[in-house]
Write an enzyme that holds these catalytic residues in place. Sequence first.
Site, PDB file in Angstrom:
ATOM      1  N   HIS A   1      -4.186   5.496   7.832  1.00 53.15           N
ATOM      2  CA  HIS A   1      -4.614   4.339   7.043  1.00 53.15           C
ATOM      3  C   HIS A   1      -6.089   4.404   6.649  1.00 53.15           C
ATOM      4  O   HIS A   1      -6.763   3.372   6.572  1.00 53.15           O
ATOM      5  CB  HIS A   1      -4.328   3.034   7.800  1.00 53.15           C
ATOM      6  CG  HIS A   1      -2.882   2.644   7.763  1.00 53.15           C
ATOM      7  ND1 HIS A   1      -2.298   2.028   6.683  1.00 53.15           N
ATOM      8  CD2 HIS A   1      -1.892   2.811   8.681  1.00 53.15           C
ATOM      9  CE1 HIS A   1      -1.021   1.801   6.938  1.00 53.15           C
ATOM     10  NE2 HIS A   1      -0.746   2.285   8.142  1.00 53.15           N
TER      11      HIS A   1
ATOM     12  N   GLY B   1       7.844   8.456   8.523  1.00 53.52           N
ATOM     13  CA  GLY B   1       6.431   8.768   8.569  1.00 53.52           C
ATOM     14  C   GLY B   1       6.134  10.225   8.266  1.00 53.52           C
ATOM     15  O   GLY B   1       4.977  10.643   8.282  1.00 53.52           O
TER      16      GLY B   1
ATOM     17  N   SER C   1       6.816  11.530   5.380  1.00 49.27           N
ATOM     18  CA  SER C   1       6.565  11.519   3.944  1.00 49.27           C
ATOM     19  C   SER C   1       7.637  12.232   3.141  1.00 49.27           C
ATOM     20  O   SER C   1       7.373  13.132   2.352  1.00 49.27           O
ATOM     21  CB  SER C   1       5.191  12.129   3.639  1.00 49.27           C
ATOM     22  OG  SER C   1       4.727  11.692   2.396  1.00 49.27           O
ATOM     23  N   SER C   2       8.866  11.779   3.311  1.00 51.66           N
ATOM     24  CA  SER C   2       9.976  12.327   2.531  1.00 51.66           C
ATOM     25  C   SER C   2       9.806  12.046   1.043  1.00 51.66           C
ATOM     26  O   SER C   2      10.193  12.864   0.202  1.00 51.66           O
ATOM     27  CB  SER C   2      11.304  11.742   3.023  1.00 51.66           C
ATOM     28  OG  SER C   2      11.295  10.320   2.919  1.00 51.66           O
TER      29      SER C   2
ATOM     30  N   ASP D   1      -0.440  12.963   1.097  1.00 49.11           N
ATOM     31  CA  ASP D   1       0.868  13.526   1.392  1.00 49.11           C
ATOM     32  C   ASP D   1       1.174  14.715   0.489  1.00 49.11           C
ATOM     33  O   ASP D   1       1.678  15.748   0.936  1.00 49.11           O
ATOM     34  CB  ASP D   1       1.949  12.459   1.235  1.00 49.11           C
ATOM     35  CG  ASP D   1       1.751  11.303   2.200  1.00 49.11           C
ATOM     36  OD1 ASP D   1       1.088  11.497   3.233  1.00 49.11           O
ATOM     37  OD2 ASP D   1       2.244  10.206   1.908  1.00 49.11           O
TER      38      ASP D   1
ATOM     39  N   SER E   1      10.881   1.699   8.786  1.00 49.75           N
ATOM     40  CA  SER E   1      10.027   0.705   8.146  1.00 49.75           C
ATOM     41  C   SER E   1      10.462   0.556   6.689  1.00 49.75           C
ATOM     42  O   SER E   1      10.293   1.476   5.890  1.00 49.75           O
ATOM     43  CB  SER E   1       8.568   1.163   8.209  1.00 49.75           C
ATOM     44  OG  SER E   1       7.727   0.263   7.519  1.00 49.75           O
TER      45      SER E   1
END
Length: 555
Positions: free
Chosen positions: A62, A182, A184-185, A233, A276
């Site tokens: 973040h 998490g 990052s697909s 990413d 999420s």
Amino acid sequence: MDYADQAIPVYTNLTDVFGGIGASLQSIERWNGLAQEFEKKFGRKPSYIARAPGRVNLIGEHIDYALFGVLPAAVEPDILIACGPTSTSTSGSGSVVAENLHGKYSRQEFSPIVRGRSVDDTTHVEEWHLDINTKELRWESYVKAGYYGVLQHYFPSSKGTVEKGPVPVDLLVTGSVPAGSGLSSSAAMVVASTLAFLAVNDKLGHGPERPSTLTKGQLVKMAMENEKTSCMDQAASVMSDPASALYISFYPALKASPASLPPGVVFVIANSLVISDKAVTAKTNYNLRVVETLVAARVLARTFGVEVGQERITLREVVGKYSGETPGNWLSVEKLATALEDVLEKLDVLKAREGSRSGVTMEEMVEMSGLAPDAFHRIYLSWIDVKATHFELYKRAKHVFSEALRVLQFRQVCLESQDSTEGDVAGYRRKLGDLMNESQESCAELFNCSCPEIDQLTKLARSAGAIGSPFLGAGWGGCTVSMVAEHQVKGFISKIRDEYPPYQSLDEAALGEAIFATKPGRGACGESPRRLAYKKRSDYQPVFSTEGLNMWFCP
């Protein structure tokens, strides 16, 4: 040369791509299976297979959208896209038929169109349009996002027409990056899509005789053309280096350089199995954090006497301006670390002015910003949906600045460890692990982006022998990344499998996807293409690749 300035290199075999013959042999059946399914669905072999891996961020959560540097690495789970141009389409220039091997994703057909857009009263522009549903997380939206960047860069339109349009394309997608974990697909899908559309439209070179002129940095920017995020990413997918973390800085420009890790460590990814749902929780989670950090930056700028107009300023820009940074005279890594330590002592101005609470109300926040309410709403709230009664400017800023400092410290430890003796390695590993654990604590307590399952999983990981274990990704679920000594990996995974309650109901195949070990991805090679020399030969050979991101073609 900075990694972002390097040309897209050439791979010659799967051993170079995956960092070993074992991984290569395991991958051949998957690649061949995808090619065979493409032939069944479309009646011909694919011309190319594009690959983009997921990524693990070792430290630096973040802070990328505040423009501070991060330290990610590519992982083995990936997105593969088999593709080829077709001459049978009747849907017009650049039409796409997209299939997905996963049964829950339906076949999609779409075509790009050129539309006019008014910039102001006197300026009218023509640009490509793809109907992307921003209200739902649809799989084909990420394919379209990659396509959009290629259209904008390589097929300029004028008055609604294109001199030579993109070719019609058939696509078949498969992936092993867990969605919402998490890893990052989404970025992996966008990067693979970008590369696939470049290949079928002949926008990449073909080996040493026709090398690509596209740099890694340009590919990253193209891949994120239609994703409203920072490029961490995508950059990790494109530029990751073997046996190294990748230090990526975003300000004043995208740069990337390796930070070699101490030998003998492996990273174990463990999925909490908590997904999420960004579409549901963004208002109170991710979007809210973005607004809180941006408003904190304005309040600090005002406090420090840094001039800010009607634009949004980031925390990284505030630190730079406060420290006397000017164009051409950017802060070095060492000076940035010193500036962060200084600013961390001056954050109390972000707390509520009365009472013991750290959060401020909307009215207090507007007053602290120095803006009129309508101007504040236009600059900070009109472009993003958020929901909150109190805004934690102090906690968010403290996390961002301390996390940015930890990234620089992590990088420095990596650099120092390269000249260490065997006896010193354990000490360097421990320093890195301590920084990772501090990151998790900050994310949980200051940024409030962890969740009970992640807290439990990281605690179990440390008791099982992890040197360091934070969560990764946007948070509020997803995965943890644990740094584990190589000789302890098998026992570590076994212990987590036995003790993390949500794993008890999983079969062996599901467990293999939920928790696995990985090392940073293999770097690029520049040899001429040649046929694979394995007992089970693939019908495909690699041509284009960036670290962890590969293009193959039918010979």
